[in-house]
Enzyme design. Structure first.
Site, PDB file in Angstrom:
ATOM      1  N   TRP A 104       1.339   0.836 -11.682  1.00 52.81           N
ATOM      2  CA  TRP A 104       1.957   1.231 -10.255  1.00 52.81           C
ATOM      3  C   TRP A 104       1.671   2.579 -10.221  1.00 52.81           C
ATOM      4  O   TRP A 104       1.463   3.179  -9.101  1.00 52.81           O
ATOM      5  CB  TRP A 104       3.190   0.640 -10.065  1.00 52.81           C
ATOM      6  CG  TRP A 104       3.095  -0.804  -9.998  1.00 52.81           C
ATOM      7  CD1 TRP A 104       3.917  -1.598 -10.862  1.00 52.81           C
ATOM      8  CD2 TRP A 104       2.546  -1.612  -8.970  1.00 52.81           C
ATOM      9  NE1 TRP A 104       3.681  -2.834 -10.529  1.00 52.81           N
ATOM     10  CE2 TRP A 104       2.788  -3.263  -9.188  1.00 52.81           C
ATOM     11  CE3 TRP A 104       1.764  -1.353  -7.949  1.00 52.81           C
ATOM     12  CZ2 TRP A 104       2.155  -4.094  -8.531  1.00 52.81           C
ATOM     13  CZ3 TRP A 104       0.955  -2.483  -7.268  1.00 52.81           C
ATOM     14  CH2 TRP A 104       1.290  -3.803  -7.638  1.00 52.81           C
ATOM     15  N   ASP A 174       9.654   5.386  -7.411  1.00 49.46           N
ATOM     16  CA  ASP A 174       8.996   4.167  -6.739  1.00 49.46           C
ATOM     17  C   ASP A 174      10.003   3.298  -7.689  1.00 49.46           C
ATOM     18  O   ASP A 174      10.064   2.937  -8.763  1.00 49.46           O
ATOM     19  CB  ASP A 174       7.504   3.876  -7.323  1.00 49.46           C
ATOM     20  CG  ASP A 174       7.302   2.432  -7.020  1.00 49.46           C
ATOM     21  OD1 ASP A 174       8.049   1.369  -6.529  1.00 49.46           O
ATOM     22  OD2 ASP A 174       6.114   2.155  -7.325  1.00 49.46           O
ATOM     23  N   LYS A 198      11.475  -7.890  -4.609  1.00 44.84           N
ATOM     24  CA  LYS A 198      11.854  -8.223  -6.055  1.00 44.84           C
ATOM     25  C   LYS A 198      13.432  -8.220  -5.941  1.00 44.84           C
ATOM     26  O   LYS A 198      14.018  -9.145  -6.336  1.00 44.84           O
ATOM     27  CB  LYS A 198      11.597  -6.847  -7.012  1.00 44.84           C
ATOM     28  CG  LYS A 198      10.066  -7.209  -7.434  1.00 44.84           C
ATOM     29  CD  LYS A 198       9.076  -6.253  -7.093  1.00 44.84           C
ATOM     30  CE  LYS A 198       7.694  -6.678  -7.165  1.00 44.84           C
ATOM     31  NZ  LYS A 198       6.677  -5.384  -7.028  1.00 44.84           N
TER      32      LYS A 198
HETATM   33  C1  LIG Z   1       5.550  -4.885  -6.754  1.00 44.68           C
HETATM   34  C2  LIG Z   1       5.520  -3.406  -6.974  1.00 44.68           C
HETATM   35  C3  LIG Z   1       4.511  -2.563  -6.034  1.00 44.68           C
HETATM   36  C4  LIG Z   1       3.749  -3.148  -5.048  1.00 44.68           C
HETATM   37  O1  LIG Z   1       4.412  -3.297  -4.085  1.00 44.68           O
HETATM   38  P1  LIG Z   1       3.684  -4.107  -2.650  1.00 44.68           P
HETATM   39  O2  LIG Z   1       4.914  -4.400  -1.667  1.00 44.68           O
HETATM   40  O3  LIG Z   1       3.150  -5.336  -3.118  1.00 44.68           O
HETATM   41  O4  LIG Z   1       2.819  -2.971  -2.340  1.00 44.68           O
HETATM   42  C5  LIG Z   1       4.722  -1.201  -6.525  1.00 44.68           C
HETATM   43  N1  LIG Z   1       5.434  -0.747  -7.357  1.00 44.68           N
HETATM   44  C6  LIG Z   1       6.120  -1.334  -8.285  1.00 44.68           C
HETATM   45  C7  LIG Z   1       6.987  -0.795  -9.159  1.00 44.68           C
HETATM   46  C8  LIG Z   1       6.199  -2.800  -7.930  1.00 44.68           C
HETATM   47  O5  LIG Z   1       6.885  -3.532  -8.941  1.00 44.68           O
END
Ligand SMILES: *Cc1c(COP(=O)(O)O)cnc(C)c1O
Length: 367
Positions: A104, A174, A198
């Site tokens: 990511w 993030d 999540k």
């Molecule tokens: C799942 C995830 C993403 C991607 O998220 P999307 O909503 O599919 O763009 C980005 N960063 C982390 C840490 C993730 O777990």
């Protein structure tokens, strides 16, 4: 096939608390006596405005967001934030600092590079991202526009338990896969983003928490939908927001408050992770977690099955197949890592972990 709800270890979209689903179900056809579902009404209705206010209040309460921060709901997933953050926060002539800890952050780097020079502060790629860098390994630029980090690396199973000291440079995190799973000090961050799917609800809505004044960095000629300024000025109602997702997010945060708030949730998550890691560590080397102990994630537990001192893919395949039949979903590791991964976000209950640990012990005995 199952006629009941199973133990869901999916990485994302992921389990949603049963009580949240039931509440949504009960209100689905006739939301608060309006004669329609929340999905069927105007985003400018007083009913939806109240839901939006509940979502914002929930985020504020659960995460302890200070008043000089804005709470925004944006579409495009966490992945759009990989672009929006540099588009809004980059400063011409200054680098973006990024801590490289997995897939990511690599995606974030790729998008940031389209806007600015990127300095990799540290990277653990040569160790397959099985650990986080140590604080003393971070080589920040002297003049970075901001620092990007990923607080929990969903795929590799590492999670920070400490905060990088950026010496006053804005910190962007993030938090897609560990938001609202542990207490944080929001004032130490300048922008936090998280896709909801999540820990906060369904996919389709991304939570952004940012220091309000930071939005003023952006060029006013940037497309309105790509400026944080627009979302701040219009309270996320510049265009039609993902109304159902915001509603589910509000319910999920209210559920956390009912359980006792962030500290109660964190205590549950610590207990859950301990149960699973202890089962792995005490399996006489049958299950092994490849992640550096100090950096192990409480949300995504990666492990492998060993035989004759080697990771054994055939046994892992057998494990996943038998687990699925026994009612454990989502235990296959990410394709880039292999092995097994149990994602144990907020909605995964201790009893699901207990059942998984029992299944694991039984499988190890038989294998
Ligand atoms: C799942 C995830 C993403 C991607 O998220 P999307 O909503 O599919 O763009 C980005 N960063 C982390 C840490 C993730 O777990």
């Amino acid at each position: 096939m199952f006629d009941h709800r199973i133990h869901n270890f999916n990485a994302g979209p992921a389990a949603i608390p049963l009580s949240v689903l039931k509440k949504a179900q009960a209100e689905f056809l006739n939301f608060q006596g309006t004669g329609m579902s929340i999905m069927e009404m105007s985003h400018r209705s007083k009913e939806f405005e109240a839901v939006l206010a509940r979502a914002i209040a929930g985020v504020k309460n659960v995460l302890g967001v200070p008043d000089d921060y804005s709470i925004l709901f944006i579409q495009g997933g966490a992945s759009l934030q990989f672009s929006m953050v540099p588009m809004n926060l980059a400063i011409p002539g200054k680098p973006i600092d990024l801590i490289q800890t997995g897939t990511w952050t690599k995606k974030a780097e790729k998008e940031a590079k389209k806007v600015s020079a990127v300095n990799i502060v540290a990277s653990t790629e040569s160790e397959n991202f099985m650990r986080l860098p140590k604080p003393e390994e971070l080589k920040f630029s002297s003049d970075a526009a901001y620092v990007h980090m990923c607080s929990n690396n969903t795929i590799f199973g590492t999670e920070y338990s400490w905060l990088p000291d950026t010496k006053g440079v804005p910190l962007v995190a993030d938090m897609s896969s560990n938001i609202a799973s542990r207490a944080i000090d929001v004032s130490k961050y300048d922008l936090i983003f998280a896709g909801a799917q999540k820990n906060l609800g369904p996919s389709g809505v991304t939570l952004v928490i940012m220091r309000k004044e930071l939005a003023e960095r952006a060029d006013k000629n940037l497309s309105a939908m790509l400026q944080y300024r627009t979302y701040i000025a219009e309270n996320s109602l510049y265009n039609t927001p993902p109304t159902f997702g915001i509603y589910m997010l509000a319910l999920t945060l209210e559920h956390i408050i009912e359980l006792g708030g962030i500290n109660a949730i964190e205590a549950r998550n610590i207990a859950k992770a301990n149960t699973l890691y202890e089962a792995i560590d005490n399996s006489d080397g049958f299950y092994r977690c490849p992640v550096n102990k100090a950096d192990r994630s409480r949300m995504n537990v990666n492990y492998r099955i060993y035989k004759n001192n080697e990771a054994n893919e055939a046994l892992e395949k057998q494990f996943i197949g038998e687990a699925e039949k026994a009612g454990f979903a989502g235990l296959k590791g990410h394709r880039s890592v292999g092995g097994l991964r149990a994602s144990i976000y907020n909605a995964t209950e201790q009893n699901a972990i207990n059942d998984l640990v029992k299944f694991m012990a039984d499988f190890a005995r038989r294998a």
